[in-house]
Design an enzyme around this catalytic site. Structure first.
Site, PDB file in Angstrom:
ATOM      1  N   HIS A 113      78.408  28.509  45.659  1.00  0.00           N
ATOM      2  CA  HIS A 113      77.375  28.287  46.675  1.00  0.00           C
ATOM      3  C   HIS A 113      77.725  27.104  47.556  1.00  0.00           C
ATOM      4  CE1 HIS A 113      75.784  24.744  44.583  1.00  0.00           C
ATOM      5  NE2 HIS A 113      75.917  25.431  43.456  1.00  0.00           N
ATOM      6  N   CYS A 121      78.097  25.230  38.476  1.00  0.00           N
ATOM      7  CA  CYS A 121      78.482  26.073  39.607  1.00  0.00           C
ATOM      8  C   CYS A 121      79.679  25.495  40.357  1.00  0.00           C
ATOM      9  CB  CYS A 121      77.310  26.217  40.570  1.00  0.00           C
ATOM     10  SG  CYS A 121      75.925  27.156  39.891  1.00  0.00           S
TER      11      CYS A 121
END
Length: 194
Positions: A154, A170
């Site tokens: 992301h 992440c």
């Protein structure tokens, strides 16, 4: 004839003092709060180099993403090999937050919503339960959801994190880079984290 007020020694001493003062000012008065991200964080650009896809993937079917957590780089190859991209990333803070292996993109979202995982809330009970799309969202402008629960590639609005061990699991990219990668990928794009 030299002016005694401006000798070579005076110049060198003044330059050294100026350089020393600037380095102190950068660490003490810096707007970058590196210690909030990690106490011994270093950016790693020494291994930031292009790679061939063949040692990592059998095929480029649906395209391929390789995330190298050591060099903090994301590599993308298109299925027809016409596109190769290399982006700097943020990676997980610690080994226990890092998941390695093969996965794939299962969902793509522009303007993602964010909810902390149960383990994030356990570590940080003061965090909000939900943040909608926008500049305060930790997922930035775009998110690529992986087949592993809670793991994503992301964007981030906090650009200090890129090139560092700074995430809760992440892989983060600059918002302009995740927007570009979003446009190149699809559901089914293969992903390998090493």
């Amino acid at each position: 004839m030299t002016d005694p007020k401006f000798s070579r020694r005076v110049f060198v001493a003044a330059a050294a003092a100026t350089i020393g003062t600037r380095s102190v000012a950068q660490t003490e008065g810096s707007t970058e709060i590196e210690s909030d991200i990690s106490h011994s964080v270093q950016r790693n650009i020494s291994s930031f180099r292009s790679l061939d896809w063949r040692p990592y993937f059998d095929t480029l079917r649906n395209g391929a993403i390789l995330v190298d957590t050591q060099s903090r780089a994301l590599h993308f190859w298109s299925e027809d090999q016409s596109v190769y991209k290399l982006f700097p990333t943020s990676v997980p803070l610690t080994a226990d937050l890092t998941r390695l292996g093969k996965t794939e993109i299962v969902r793509r979202v522009i303007g993602p919503e964010w909810r902390p995982t149960p383990s994030m809330l356990e570590r940080n009970p003061e965090w909000p339960d939900y943040i909608g799309p926008g500049p305060d969202n930790p997922l930035g402008t775009h998110a690529l959801y992986l087949s592993w629960q809670y793991y994503r590639i992301h964007g981030t609005h906090d650009t200090r994190k890129i090139g560092r061990r700074s995430s809760n699991g992440c892989i983060g990219l600059y918002n302009e880079h995740i927007a570009e990668l979003y446009g190149l990928t699809k559901v089914g794009t293969q992903v390998l984290l090493i």
